[in-house]
Scaffold this motif. Structure first.
Motif, PDB file in Angstrom:
ATOM      1  N   ILE A   7      20.687  69.620  21.131  1.00  0.00           N
ATOM      2  CA  ILE A   7      21.321  70.881  20.750  1.00  0.00           C
ATOM      3  C   ILE A   7      20.365  71.616  19.826  1.00  0.00           C
ATOM      4  CG2 ILE A   7      23.133  71.890  19.331  1.00  0.00           C
ATOM      5  CD1 ILE A   7      25.069  70.184  20.578  1.00  0.00           C
ATOM      6  N   HIS A   9      18.955  73.860  16.966  1.00  0.00           N
ATOM      7  CA  HIS A   9      19.400  74.165  15.613  1.00  0.00           C
ATOM      8  C   HIS A   9      19.247  75.642  15.332  1.00  0.00           C
ATOM      9  CE1 HIS A   9      18.866  73.565  11.016  1.00  0.00           C
ATOM     10  NE2 HIS A   9      20.060  74.006  11.339  1.00  0.00           N
ATOM     11  N   GLN A  10      20.354  76.315  14.997  1.00  0.00           N
ATOM     12  CA  GLN A  10      20.341  77.745  14.737  1.00  0.00           C
ATOM     13  C   GLN A  10      20.292  77.998  13.239  1.00  0.00           C
ATOM     14  OE1 GLN A  10      23.230  79.954  16.884  1.00  0.00           O
ATOM     15  NE2 GLN A  10      23.439  81.452  15.293  1.00  0.00           N
ATOM     16  N   LEU A 112      26.931  74.227  14.687  1.00  0.00           N
ATOM     17  CA  LEU A 112      26.000  73.119  14.757  1.00  0.00           C
ATOM     18  C   LEU A 112      26.469  71.948  13.894  1.00  0.00           C
ATOM     19  CD1 LEU A 112      23.268  71.992  15.751  1.00  0.00           C
ATOM     20  CD2 LEU A 112      22.288  72.880  13.624  1.00  0.00           C
ATOM     21  N   TYR A 120      33.319  68.218  18.785  1.00  0.00           N
ATOM     22  CA  TYR A 120      32.764  69.043  19.851  1.00  0.00           C
ATOM     23  C   TYR A 120      33.689  70.188  20.278  1.00  0.00           C
ATOM     24  CZ  TYR A 120      29.553  65.124  20.095  1.00  0.00           C
ATOM     25  OH  TYR A 120      28.647  64.149  19.778  1.00  0.00           O
ATOM     26  N   TYR A 127      31.112  78.444  18.964  1.00  0.00           N
ATOM     27  CA  TYR A 127      30.059  79.029  19.796  1.00  0.00           C
ATOM     28  C   TYR A 127      30.623  80.129  20.691  1.00  0.00           C
ATOM     29  CZ  TYR A 127      26.224  75.934  18.502  1.00  0.00           C
ATOM     30  OH  TYR A 127      25.226  75.289  17.808  1.00  0.00           O
ATOM     31  N   THR A 139      20.519  80.590  21.785  1.00  0.00           N
ATOM     32  CA  THR A 139      20.897  79.332  21.160  1.00  0.00           C
ATOM     33  C   THR A 139      22.359  79.002  21.437  1.00  0.00           C
ATOM     34  OG1 THR A 139      19.301  79.703  19.384  1.00  0.00           O
ATOM     35  CG2 THR A 139      21.014  78.064  18.983  1.00  0.00           C
ATOM     36  N   ARG A 142      22.941  77.999  25.236  1.00  0.00           N
ATOM     37  CA  ARG A 142      22.490  76.658  25.619  1.00  0.00           C
ATOM     38  C   ARG A 142      23.341  75.574  24.954  1.00  0.00           C
ATOM     39  NH1 ARG A 142      17.966  73.030  24.306  1.00  0.00           N
ATOM     40  NH2 ARG A 142      18.051  71.504  25.967  1.00  0.00           N
ATOM     41  N   ASN A 143      23.635  75.750  23.666  1.00  0.00           N
ATOM     42  CA  ASN A 143      24.433  74.735  22.984  1.00  0.00           C
ATOM     43  C   ASN A 143      25.831  74.625  23.575  1.00  0.00           C
ATOM     44  OD1 ASN A 143      22.233  74.348  21.382  1.00  0.00           O
ATOM     45  ND2 ASN A 143      23.172  75.099  19.501  1.00  0.00           N
TER      46      ASN A 143
END
Length: 218
Positions: A7, A9-10, A112, A120, A127, A139, A142-143
């Motif tokens: 995952i 990282h943002q 994150l 999750y 997200y 980001t 994709r995550n």
């Protein structure tokens, strides 16, 4: 194959299509880590309460923009209609909300953290909120695709992963993730295409080579 995914990282979100700094965390299927969810890395209950209060404040701030879209997404999530969520995000793909970059950045950071704490479902929800405001933020795309895949929401994950690879065509990790989703859905020809695209970008990419070999083994 592909049971563990990275995952990204943002650390900040400055614009529409900018990829931020990256770090890895290992994702596991919920059923494999259910016994580890109780404390989620918190040192004590007070720390957990402080973080929850921060998330509630952030949630309220983010919902001041695009209120209707956020509420609709929350209803879909409550009833596990993740494909509907993915379709809604597709409809918003050509727009951004008026939310400031700081709020969007904090949404990503909190999402994150939740993923790192194995929360999750809550990470996915945040997200989604991020992507409602910045629909093409790489980001977040994709995550979210990785999390939904690991939660077993393959069709929704596929929609999100496709959008990621369209917006970031030269990311080997994105094409590899897309391939693993196709494989989970039994669409092995498309999985092979994704892995081959991966290897066009980097022919030494070990994950893609292994995944492609497994496909031919079938």
């Amino acid at each position: 194959m592909g049971k563990k995914q990275e995952i990204v990282h943002q650390t900040a979100i400055e614009s529409y299509l900018r990829v931020l700094s990256a770090t890895n965390i290992q994702m596991k299927k919920p059923k494999r880590q259910a016994n580890n969810d109780k404390n989620c890395g918190f040192k004590n209950e007070n720390e957990k309460n402080v973080q929850q209060a921060t998330r509630n404040k952030l949630r309220k701030t983010s919902q001041n923009c695009r209120t209707n879209e956020v509420k609709k997404a929350q209803e879909y999530i409550k009833t596990h209609q993740w494909v509907k969520v993915a379709e809604m995000l597709e409809d918003l793909a050509s727009t951004n909300s008026a939310s400031d970059a700081t709020t969007i950045g904090k949404l990503g950071e909190e999402a994150l953290k939740l993923a790192q704490e194995s929360e999750y479902n809550e990470a996915a929800r945040l997200y989604v909120e991020l992507l409602i405001h910045r629909p093409n933020q790489l980001t977040g795309l994709r995550n979210l695709a990785i999390i939904l895949k690991n939660l077993g929401h393959y069709q929704a994950s596929l929609k999100i992963a496709r959008r990621y690879t369209i917006n970031n065509q030269d990311c080997k990790h994105g094409h590899n993730t897309l391939g693993t989703i196709y494989a989970e859905l039994g669409q092995h020809d498309k999985a092979i295409e994704s892995y081959k695209r991966c290897l066009e970008i980097d022919n030494q990419f070990a994950d893609a080579n292994l995944n492609l070999a497994n496909e031919y083994h079938f």
